[in-house]
Write a protein that holds these residues in place. Structure first.
Motif, mmCIF file in Angstrom:
data_model
loop_
_atom_site.group_PDB
_atom_site.id
_atom_site.type_symbol
_atom_site.label_atom_id
_atom_site.label_comp_id
_atom_site.label_asym_id
_atom_site.label_seq_id
_atom_site.Cartn_x
_atom_site.Cartn_y
_atom_site.Cartn_z
ATOM 1 N N CYS A 1 20.057 37.762 64.738
ATOM 2 C CA CYS A 1 21.104 36.747 64.840
ATOM 3 C C CYS A 1 22.469 37.372 65.118
ATOM 4 O O CYS A 1 23.494 36.800 64.795
ATOM 5 C CB CYS A 1 21.136 35.919 63.555
ATOM 6 S SG CYS A 1 21.647 36.829 62.098
ATOM 7 N N ARG A 2 22.460 38.562 65.752
ATOM 8 C CA ARG A 2 23.687 39.369 65.885
ATOM 9 C C ARG A 2 23.456 40.416 66.961
ATOM 10 O O ARG A 2 22.328 40.600 67.416
ATOM 11 C CB ARG A 2 23.939 40.048 64.548
ATOM 12 C CG ARG A 2 22.560 40.568 64.059
ATOM 13 C CD ARG A 2 22.501 41.756 63.252
ATOM 14 N NE ARG A 2 21.121 42.100 62.984
ATOM 15 C CZ ARG A 2 20.474 43.104 63.556
ATOM 16 N NH1 ARG A 2 21.069 43.847 64.458
ATOM 17 N NH2 ARG A 2 19.227 43.359 63.251
ATOM 18 N N PHE A 3 24.514 41.124 67.333
ATOM 19 C CA PHE A 3 24.369 42.242 68.274
ATOM 20 C C PHE A 3 23.460 43.309 67.653
ATOM 21 O O PHE A 3 23.518 43.556 66.448
ATOM 22 C CB PHE A 3 25.717 42.905 68.539
ATOM 23 C CG PHE A 3 26.652 42.090 69.393
ATOM 24 C CD1 PHE A 3 26.600 42.166 70.771
ATOM 25 C CD2 PHE A 3 27.590 41.257 68.807
ATOM 26 C CE1 PHE A 3 27.458 41.426 71.566
ATOM 27 C CE2 PHE A 3 28.462 40.499 69.594
ATOM 28 C CZ PHE A 3 28.387 40.593 70.974
ATOM 29 N N PRO B 1 21.834 50.396 67.889
ATOM 30 C CA PRO B 1 22.892 50.748 68.835
ATOM 31 C C PRO B 1 22.821 50.094 70.220
ATOM 32 O O PRO B 1 23.376 50.647 71.174
ATOM 33 C CB PRO B 1 22.709 52.259 68.962
ATOM 34 C CG PRO B 1 21.232 52.486 68.832
ATOM 35 C CD PRO B 1 20.711 51.375 67.960
ATOM 36 N N GLU B 2 22.219 48.895 70.343
ATOM 37 C CA GLU B 2 22.243 48.232 71.654
ATOM 38 C C GLU B 2 23.677 47.874 72.073
ATOM 39 O O GLU B 2 24.049 48.006 73.243
ATOM 40 C CB GLU B 2 21.396 46.953 71.633
ATOM 41 C CG GLU B 2 19.907 47.196 71.678
ATOM 42 C CD GLU B 2 19.285 47.359 70.303
ATOM 43 O OE1 GLU B 2 20.029 47.604 69.329
ATOM 44 O OE2 GLU B 2 18.051 47.244 70.190
ATOM 45 N N ALA B 3 24.471 47.384 71.115
ATOM 46 C CA ALA B 3 25.847 46.992 71.441
ATOM 47 C C ALA B 3 26.627 48.166 72.050
ATOM 48 O O ALA B 3 27.502 47.964 72.894
ATOM 49 C CB ALA B 3 26.566 46.496 70.186
ATOM 50 N N MET C 1 17.257 49.306 76.156
ATOM 51 C CA MET C 1 16.072 49.921 75.557
ATOM 52 C C MET C 1 16.518 50.757 74.374
ATOM 53 O O MET C 1 17.387 51.623 74.504
ATOM 54 C CB MET C 1 15.380 50.820 76.585
ATOM 55 C CG MET C 1 14.109 51.486 76.053
ATOM 56 S SD MET C 1 13.487 52.784 77.163
ATOM 57 C CE MET C 1 12.690 51.821 78.418
ATOM 58 N N ASP C 2 15.898 50.489 73.219
ATOM 59 C CA ASP C 2 16.215 51.239 71.996
ATOM 60 C C ASP C 2 15.216 52.397 71.879
ATOM 61 O O ASP C 2 14.171 52.384 72.534
ATOM 62 C CB ASP C 2 16.075 50.291 70.797
ATOM 63 C CG ASP C 2 16.730 50.813 69.525
ATOM 64 O OD1 ASP C 2 17.326 51.909 69.545
ATOM 65 O OD2 ASP C 2 16.641 50.112 68.488
ATOM 66 N N HIS C 3 15.526 53.382 71.083
ATOM 67 C CA HIS C 3 14.610 54.486 70.772
ATOM 68 C C HIS C 3 14.551 54.557 69.256
ATOM 69 O O HIS C 3 15.456 55.116 68.630
ATOM 70 C CB HIS C 3 15.121 55.802 71.367
ATOM 71 C CG HIS C 3 15.195 55.798 72.866
ATOM 72 N ND1 HIS C 3 16.081 55.027 73.561
ATOM 73 C CD2 HIS C 3 14.470 56.476 73.794
ATOM 74 C CE1 HIS C 3 15.908 55.225 74.861
ATOM 75 N NE2 HIS C 3 14.932 56.104 75.031
HETATM 76 N N1 GLY Z 1 18.439 48.235 67.105
HETATM 77 C C1 GLY Z 1 17.739 47.165 66.525
HETATM 78 C C2 GLY Z 1 18.541 46.263 65.692
HETATM 79 O O1 GLY Z 1 19.749 46.242 65.724
HETATM 80 O O2 GLY Z 1 17.952 45.495 64.953
#
Ligand code: GLY
Ligand code: AMP
Length: 419
Positions: A286-288, A291-293, A211-213
């Motif tokens: 198309c990538r990580f 900051p989810e990675a 989950m992003d913020h």
């Molecule tokens: N956090 C969203 C993205 O990397 O696009």
């Protein structure tokens, strides 16, 4: 092995730290990297968008494998160009990266293959777009077709706001050519979930959800940002939802790309909304995610480089991809004023105990001192057996890091805790 990583933010830092865990890695070159990444890799001052420069460096050095982590070099065909030089890489070719770099392509793909997403219309003529908005359901969502540094999406609460967004994109060219075509789509509601996946075009393995913020301020207020923090896993992503996503979204997307002759190999990111009618795709990347990675990869137990190479060689089904059962929280420390305007050059002090799990997004070296150089400066991650403990631990680490005008949200993970 000598590895080259293209990019220079927090996402690239966590990727580099994970790749370093593989004992066969001798050198890692980051192009361009940043002042913090310099502690873990050799930074080379070549911009991530300078594909000729990247290829020249790769030709002159014994690079065994490359990871193209950022969206624009992927869209510019960095992986294709490296392949011509005989250098295998992680990341999609340009024709598959289109799934992120053209929203029109992504929407048309979903429509053609019945992948659930918001209803939409595409416009290349400003007058037709404005006329459509006279009767469109409100709120509505206006999106520039091309890459726009994550800023090309406007959620319009009124007709006038929607029209203003259209004018800015199509007549004032706020995002350059990215706004020559636009998508106007249905406004969806529900919790958002990010799911990153590894895919080689034959097998698709989802990673732990997150989950992003995105908003700058506590309580999801203020401007949209690149992301102020993340938690993983995402509590809204239940086993039942996960099973539906696999069947209705993930595998159909992989197969659709194959049928279009655009086989996707790399990390395919699904930005999802869990609506009343089930999970729907908000966007593909198309990538990580960044900051989810920074929460997903610290939970990965298996060897990242081994997985990446298996993706490139289309044998993902042969390698283990195992995540810990725990939780992770990443708090982004930014420079006050981000995402609008902020100072730079503030010296950063990171306590040695927390440096291993601090991922540097925007910092430079100035006479050997680490100083801020961007809006988002650091991502500070902690993992634990419960979400509450991961959040607490991440904030305790934040307390051990200091720079002038540091700004961070105080409520990363609170919505997930209440879910
Ligand atoms: N956090 C969203 C993205 O990397 O696009
Ligand atoms: P994107 O740049 O595509 O990630 O969009 C940015 C944010 O806008 C998403 O994370 C959502 O919160 C929101 N958004 C995008 N499309 C929609 C939609 N159709 N309905 C509601 N919110 C949306």
């Amino acid at each position: 092995m000598n590895i080259m990583v293209v990019g220079g933010g927090g996402r690239e830092h966590v990727i580099i730290k994970k790749i370093k865990e593989n004992p066969s890695v001798e050198n890692i070159y980051a192009l361009p990297g940043n002042g913090g990444i310099a502690a873990d890799a050799t930074c080379i001052p070549v911009a991530a968008t300078d594909i000729d420069g990247i290829c020249t460096f790769a030709k002159d050095h014994p690079i065994d494998y490359a990871v193209v982590a950022q969206d624009d070099p992927l869209a510019l065909g960095c992986v294709d160009r490296l392949a011509e030089l005989g250098i295998p890489s992680f990341g999609p070719c340009a024709d598959a990266a289109l799934i992120e770099s053209s929203k029109v392509f992504a929407k048309d793909l979903m429509k053609k293959y019945n992948i659930p997403t918001a209803q939409y219309e595409v416009f290349t003529d400003i007058n037709e777009a404005l006329k459509y908005l006279d009767n469109a359901p409100i709120p509505t969502v206006v999106k520039a077709d091309g890459l726009a540094l994550g800023k090309g999406v406007v959620i319009a609460a009124t007709r006038e706001e929607a029209k203003e967004a259209v004018r800015q994109m199509m007549s004032e060219h706020k995002f350059g050519a990215s706004g020559d075509r636009i998508v106007i789509e249905e406004f969806l509601t529900g919790p958002e979930v990010s799911v990153l996946s590894f895919t080689d075009g034959k097998t698709l393995i989802p990673m732990v959800s997150s989950m992003d913020h995105k908003r700058a301020g506590d309580g999801d207020t203020g401007l949209n940002t690149g992301g102020m923090g993340t938690v993983a896993p995402n509590p809204y992503y239940t086993d039942e939802i996960a099973a539906r996503c696999m069947k209705e979204i993930f595998l159909p997307t992989m197969e659709a790309m194959n049928k279009e002759g655009r086989t996707f190999k790399g990390c395919l990111y699904f930005g999802l909304m869990i609506t009343q009618d089930g999970p729907k795709v908000i966007e593909y990347n198309c990538r990580f995610g960044d900051p989810e990675a920074q929460v997903v990869l610290p939970l990965l137990q298996s060897d990242l480089l081994t997985i990446m190479q298996a993706v490139t060689e289309e044998r993902l089904d042969e390698v283990p991809v195992v995540f810990e059962n725990g939780y992770a929280c990443c708090v982004v420390m930014a420079s006050e004023g981000y995402p609008v305007s902020y100072g730079k050059g503030y010296e950063i002090h990171i306590a040695p105990e927390v440096s291993d799990t601090t991922y540097v997004a925007g910092a430079a070296l100035d006479n050997g001192k680490l100083v801020t150089s961007g809006g988002r400066v650091l991502g500070v991650t902690a993992t634990a057996d419960s979400l509450a403990d991961a959040i607490d631990a991440a904030y305790r680490k934040v307390d051990q890091i200091h720079f002038d005008h540091a700004y961070f949200r105080h409520d990363i993970g609170q919505r997930a805790l209440k879910a």
